[in-house]
Design a protein around this motif. Structure first.
Motif: not given
Length: 158
Positions: A17-23, A110-115, A119-120
């Motif tokens: 499975r792909d690992f998705w976290l914080g989008g 973390v920075p890209v998850m925060q972004q 945004a959402i």
């Protein structure tokens, strides 16, 4: 008027499975198992948002028995949840989260998850806190059988 909500989510980890976290899709040998993309962080945030306004939980709005949500990108679930929050006349002040996972290390992501989350949610990256800890190899998290996310949100009446 302010409202506080808290959320928690758990998912098993499995190979294939792909690992998705914080989008964000994160390279890892395992991914979370679930009806959707199984993004525990976004699911915990959705529950915290819904809980703050007593709107039920993620399972009420996006049940895992509904084929419409099979494999869905959890960013879409967060967008739909944010629409419910806005329909009630509220906006996000901040979101504070904690992740419990043994691996992988998430600091670089973390920075890209925060972004992505900001945004959402309609806030800035500084309004999104993402922290992580291991369980020192104890329990199902320590054995890399699963992971846990906790979220707390503060909402403000617009």
């Amino acid at each position: 008027m302010y409202r506080i909500g808290s959320g928690i989510d758990f998912h098993q980890l499995t190979e294939g499975r792909d690992f998705w976290l914080g989008g964000v899709k994160i390279p890892h040998t395992k991914g979370a198992l679930g009806h959707s993309d199984a993004d525990v962080l976004l699911h915990a945030i959705c529950d915290a948002l819904l809980g703050a306004l007593s709107l039920g939980d993620i399972g009420v709005h996006f049940p895992d028995t509904d084929e419409a949500y099979r494999g869905i990108d959890s960013k879409i679930l967060l967008q739909k949840t944010m629409q419910l929050i806005r329909n009630e006349g509220y906006e996000v002040v901040n979101i504070d989260t904690s992740l419990c996972l043994q691996a992988p290390k998430i600091k670089p992501y973390v920075p890209v998850m925060q972004q992505t989350i900001a945004a959402i949610a309609g806030v800035t990256e500084r309004d999104i806190s993402i922290k992580a800890t291991t369980t020192e190899k104890m329990g199902f998290v320590g054995r890399e059988e699963g992971l846990v996310a906790y979220a707390t949100v503060l909402l403000r009446k617009v």
